[in-house]
Design a protein around this motif. Structure first.
Motif, mmCIF file in Angstrom:
data_model
loop_
_atom_site.group_PDB
_atom_site.id
_atom_site.type_symbol
_atom_site.label_atom_id
_atom_site.label_comp_id
_atom_site.label_asym_id
_atom_site.label_seq_id
_atom_site.Cartn_x
_atom_site.Cartn_y
_atom_site.Cartn_z
ATOM 1 N N ALA A 1 0.836 -1.205 0.000
ATOM 2 C CA ALA A 1 0.000 0.000 0.000
ATOM 3 C C ALA A 1 0.864 1.246 0.000
ATOM 4 C CB ALA A 1 -0.926 0.002 1.214
ATOM 5 N N GLY A 2 0.419 2.238 -0.740
ATOM 6 C CA GLY A 2 1.099 3.529 -0.768
ATOM 7 C C GLY A 2 0.092 4.656 -0.799
ATOM 8 N N LYS A 3 0.493 5.805 -0.310
ATOM 9 C CA LYS A 3 -0.387 6.971 -0.216
ATOM 10 C C LYS A 3 0.398 8.218 -0.588
ATOM 11 C CE LYS A 3 -2.991 9.564 3.323
ATOM 12 N NZ LYS A 3 -3.478 9.549 4.718
ATOM 13 N N GLU B 1 -9.924 13.125 6.598
ATOM 14 C CA GLU B 1 -9.755 13.343 8.034
ATOM 15 C C GLU B 1 -9.893 12.035 8.813
ATOM 16 O OE1 GLU B 1 -8.890 15.437 11.499
ATOM 17 O OE2 GLU B 1 -8.586 15.899 9.372
ATOM 18 N N THR B 2 -10.828 11.185 8.428
ATOM 19 C CA THR B 2 -10.962 9.888 9.097
ATOM 20 C C THR B 2 -9.723 9.036 8.874
ATOM 21 O OG1 THR B 2 -13.363 9.955 8.768
ATOM 22 C CG2 THR B 2 -12.404 7.834 9.334
ATOM 23 N N GLU B 3 -9.208 9.053 7.657
ATOM 24 C CA GLU B 3 -7.987 8.294 7.361
ATOM 25 C C GLU B 3 -6.819 8.772 8.219
ATOM 26 O OE1 GLU B 3 -9.194 7.509 2.684
ATOM 27 O OE2 GLU B 3 -7.852 9.153 3.238
ATOM 28 N N ARG B 4 -6.666 10.094 8.348
ATOM 29 C CA ARG B 4 -5.560 10.618 9.166
ATOM 30 C C ARG B 4 -5.692 10.163 10.613
ATOM 31 N NH1 ARG B 4 -6.027 15.285 5.504
ATOM 32 N NH2 ARG B 4 -7.729 16.141 6.752
ATOM 33 N N LYS B 5 -6.903 10.211 11.150
ATOM 34 C CA LYS B 5 -7.117 9.794 12.540
ATOM 35 C C LYS B 5 -6.847 8.305 12.716
ATOM 36 C CE LYS B 5 -10.614 13.392 13.500
ATOM 37 N NZ LYS B 5 -10.010 14.055 14.671
ATOM 38 N N LEU B 6 -7.277 7.500 11.761
ATOM 39 C CA LEU B 6 -7.054 6.056 11.853
ATOM 40 C C LEU B 6 -5.570 5.708 11.716
ATOM 41 C CD1 LEU B 6 -10.073 4.733 9.770
ATOM 42 C CD2 LEU B 6 -9.599 4.181 12.170
ATOM 43 N N GLU B 7 -4.885 6.381 10.825
ATOM 44 C CA GLU B 7 -3.470 6.074 10.621
ATOM 45 C C GLU B 7 -2.645 6.414 11.859
ATOM 46 O OE1 GLU B 7 -2.764 8.072 6.924
ATOM 47 O OE2 GLU B 7 -3.820 6.502 5.790
ATOM 48 N N GLU B 8 -3.061 7.443 12.573
ATOM 49 C CA GLU B 8 -2.402 7.754 13.843
ATOM 50 C C GLU B 8 -2.689 6.668 14.875
ATOM 51 O OE1 GLU B 8 -2.323 11.322 17.216
ATOM 52 O OE2 GLU B 8 -3.387 11.612 15.328
ATOM 53 N N ALA B 9 -3.920 6.171 14.885
ATOM 54 C CA ALA B 9 -4.299 5.136 15.854
ATOM 55 C C ALA B 9 -3.688 3.786 15.527
ATOM 56 C CB ALA B 9 -5.819 5.014 15.910
ATOM 57 N N PHE B 10 -3.454 3.505 14.242
ATOM 58 C CA PHE B 10 -2.947 2.200 13.821
ATOM 59 C C PHE B 10 -1.489 2.265 13.375
ATOM 60 C CE2 PHE B 10 -7.462 1.409 13.739
ATOM 61 C CZ PHE B 10 -7.568 0.071 14.123
ATOM 62 N N ASP B 11 -0.724 3.126 14.014
ATOM 63 C CA ASP B 11 0.737 3.172 13.827
ATOM 64 C C ASP B 11 1.166 3.293 12.367
ATOM 65 O OD1 ASP B 11 1.156 2.896 16.599
ATOM 66 O OD2 ASP B 11 0.922 0.729 16.452
ATOM 67 N N GLY B 12 0.481 4.122 11.610
ATOM 68 C CA GLY B 12 0.919 4.392 10.249
ATOM 69 C C GLY B 12 0.415 3.435 9.198
ATOM 70 N N ALA B 13 -0.451 2.481 9.552
ATOM 71 C CA ALA B 13 -1.055 1.623 8.535
ATOM 72 C C ALA B 13 -1.797 2.484 7.516
ATOM 73 C CB ALA B 13 -2.015 0.630 9.188
ATOM 74 N N VAL B 14 -1.780 2.082 6.249
ATOM 75 C CA VAL B 14 -2.498 2.827 5.226
ATOM 76 C C VAL B 14 -3.982 2.513 5.365
ATOM 77 C CG1 VAL B 14 -2.823 3.212 2.755
ATOM 78 C CG2 VAL B 14 -0.522 2.853 3.682
ATOM 79 N N CYS B 15 -4.775 3.520 5.698
ATOM 80 C CA CYS B 15 -6.207 3.350 5.943
ATOM 81 C C CYS B 15 -6.982 4.049 4.828
ATOM 82 C CB CYS B 15 -6.588 3.927 7.301
ATOM 83 S SG CYS B 15 -5.709 3.148 8.687
ATOM 84 N N ASP C 1 3.990 -10.035 11.669
ATOM 85 C CA ASP C 1 4.187 -9.772 13.097
ATOM 86 C C ASP C 1 2.877 -9.397 13.796
ATOM 87 O OD1 ASP C 1 3.690 -7.204 12.197
ATOM 88 O OD2 ASP C 1 5.645 -6.387 12.749
ATOM 89 N N GLY C 2 1.758 -9.437 13.047
ATOM 90 C CA GLY C 2 0.457 -9.151 13.633
ATOM 91 C C GLY C 2 0.057 -7.691 13.611
ATOM 92 N N LYS C 3 0.920 -6.796 13.152
ATOM 93 C CA LYS C 3 0.596 -5.372 13.109
ATOM 94 C C LYS C 3 -0.128 -5.034 11.801
ATOM 95 C CE LYS C 3 4.435 -3.897 16.058
ATOM 96 N NZ LYS C 3 5.643 -3.034 16.153
ATOM 97 N N PRO C 4 -1.149 -4.201 11.847
ATOM 98 C CA PRO C 4 -1.892 -3.857 10.638
ATOM 99 C C PRO C 4 -1.024 -3.108 9.630
ATOM 100 C CG PRO C 4 -3.140 -3.282 12.609
ATOM 101 C CD PRO C 4 -1.754 -3.620 13.065
ATOM 102 N N ALA C 5 -1.124 -3.527 8.363
ATOM 103 C CA ALA C 5 -0.446 -2.833 7.278
ATOM 104 C C ALA C 5 -1.426 -1.984 6.475
ATOM 105 C CB ALA C 5 0.239 -3.830 6.353
ATOM 106 N N VAL C 6 -2.636 -2.522 6.276
ATOM 107 C CA VAL C 6 -3.652 -1.850 5.469
ATOM 108 C C VAL C 6 -5.011 -2.069 6.115
ATOM 109 C CG1 VAL C 6 -4.737 -1.672 3.200
ATOM 110 C CG2 VAL C 6 -2.322 -2.293 3.365
ATOM 111 N N LEU C 7 -5.837 -1.037 6.088
ATOM 112 C CA LEU C 7 -7.191 -1.135 6.611
ATOM 113 C C LEU C 7 -8.133 -0.472 5.611
ATOM 114 C CD1 LEU C 7 -8.041 -0.640 10.329
ATOM 115 C CD2 LEU C 7 -9.635 0.086 8.578
#
Length: 436
Positions: free
Chosen positions: A8-10, A230-244, A194-200
């Motif tokens: 994923a890229g943004k 704005e929702t994407e920015r908030k989610l990416e902060e919550a999910f450690d930079g995963a592309v949302c 490693d179990g960490k979200p990469a994409v949502l």
């Protein structure tokens, strides 16, 4: 057994001052960023999804070709989706000065021939900005491909309201909580090893348009990525930079629960519309918080899904078109008459991940009733929808009841009444054939 890989890229859509004001929308600058995301899926085959925070993408084939080259896939394996962000600029590169002059005349705007030449140039720059962002996002996605596990949950959000209201002049657009809205919110989460979200990915039944048509108190109109960005920015902060990624689903009869253009209807059925100006940005923050929380709740309860195969299938239907007479632009038109016209194409793509998950991509804007029929009759356990994602089609596609009432949607569709019901049946048939 194939292992699903995802990259994923943004990238920010780089709007510059020299692009404004643009024709028709007359944005005066940028308040907050809008983005393009590219998701590359690989399992046996490789496909790519390009999600653009704009109203429409005027050059989907060009964007698909550039992303395909970077992802090293055929261009037909690239799906380009416009999130229908109604407060971000969009432009058509092929719009001619004479077309702009004619449009300005119809709208009562004072635009000179010299000014249209400038607007044409700005249109080209806006289109280039979308392409540049897509290329940048694709390069990031191609460099980030890695094995993942896929997880699914069916969430719910309250940021949506029905937008069909009865006024003294007929049925029209407006805030109507008395008719149910579809707040379903499917969430797909792709985790690294490693179990960490990469994409949502989250699929929301409303177009991002809290600021649609709104201006600030001083008359300026800054562009915005609206509730999607704005929702994407908030989610990416919550999910450690995963592309949302906000994906626009069944939006035809849905509006945002809070809008800068605020409407009320009195006891006589008369509608009053008020621009709340700067308050719109407060509404975006509120809605983005609520939507972020809803996605987060769903993401926490997702269950791992089978993802050992990948397939992308394309379909093209043809349905009767329509011509409308007697309609009055921008207001209820109770005396409008529909006439059947030349057949119109309507494209459908289906991305299958594993045995149980199907994402349906269509080029039209459908209502919640059509979507309800499809998902309730789909043979796939997890079925999702993405609109504005096929070059064949475009515009609204309401159910027959909307034609009978004579509504905003029925006056602005290119398809004859009954097409939504046929599309629902054809989509279910296709899904059953694919499920086999």
């Amino acid at each position: 057994m194939s292992v699903l890989k995802v990259g994923a890229g943004k990238a920010v859509i780089n709007y510059t001052d020299e692009m404004f004001p643009n024709f028709g929308e007359f944005y005066t600058g940028v308040h907050d960023d809008a983005y393009v995301q590219v998701i590359i899926f690989e399992s046996g085959i490789r496909t790519a999804l390009v999600a653009v925070e704009t109203v429409i993408v005027s050059e989907p084939d060009l964007i698909a070709a550039k992303v395909a080259e970077i992802a090293e896939i055929p261009a037909e394996n690239v799906i380009v989706h416009a999130k229908h962000v109604l407060s971000a600029p969009h432009a058509r590169r092929n719009e001619k000065p004479e077309q702009m002059l004619e449009m300005a005349k119809r709208r009562g705007m004072d635009v000179s021939a010299e000014e249209t030449e400038i607007y044409v140039k700005r249109n080209g720059m806006i289109c280039d900005a979308l392409i540049d962002a897509a290329v940048s996002a694709a390069e990031k996605a191609a460099a980030a491909i890695e094995p993942v596990t896929m997880h699914y949950a069916a969430g719910f959000t309250d940021v949506i309201v029905n937008r069909l209201v009865k006024t003294s002049k007929g049925w029209w657009q407006g805030h109507n909580p008395d008719i149910p809205a579809d707040g379903s919110l499917p969430v797909l989460r792709f985790d690294r090893m490693d179990g960490k979200p990469a994409v949502l990915l989250f699929f929301c039944n409303v177009a991002p348009g809290v600021l649609e048509f709104s201006k600030l108190a001083d008359g300026s109109r800054p562009a915005s990525g609206d509730m999607a960005a704005e929702t994407e920015r908030k989610l990416e902060e919550a999910f450690d930079g995963a592309v949302c990624v906000y994906l626009t689903a069944a939006t035809g009869d849905h509006w945002q629960a809070l809008r800068a253009i605020h409407d009320t209807i009195d006891k006589n059925g008369d509608q009053t519309v008020t621009d709340l100006h700067e308050t719109g940005f407060v509404f975006i923050d509120i809605i983005a918080d609520r939507l972020k929380e809803a996605v987060t709740r769903a993401a926490a309860k997702t269950a791992e899904q089978n993802s050992d195969s990948l397939a992308l299938d394309h379909f093209l239907f043809r349905y009767p078109g329509q011509k409308v007479t007697g309609a009055r632009m921008g207001q209820p038109s109770c005396d409008a008459v529909y006439e059947e016209a030349q057949e119109q194409p309507l494209g459908l793509d289906v991305l299958r991940i594993g045995d149980d998950t199907a994402i349906v991509f269509i080029g039209v804007e459908i209502n919640g009733g059509t979507w309800k029929y499809i998902k309730e009759n789909s043979p796939f356990r997890n079925t999702m929808l993405v609109e504005f994602a096929n070059k064949d089609g475009g515009g609204y596609l309401p159910e027959k009841d909307y034609y009978d009432k004579i509504t905003y949607q029925s006056l602005k569709t290119r398809y004859f009444g009954g097409t939504a019901e046929r599309l629902a049946e054809d989509t279910v048939r296709v899904l059953k054939e694919l499920k086999g």
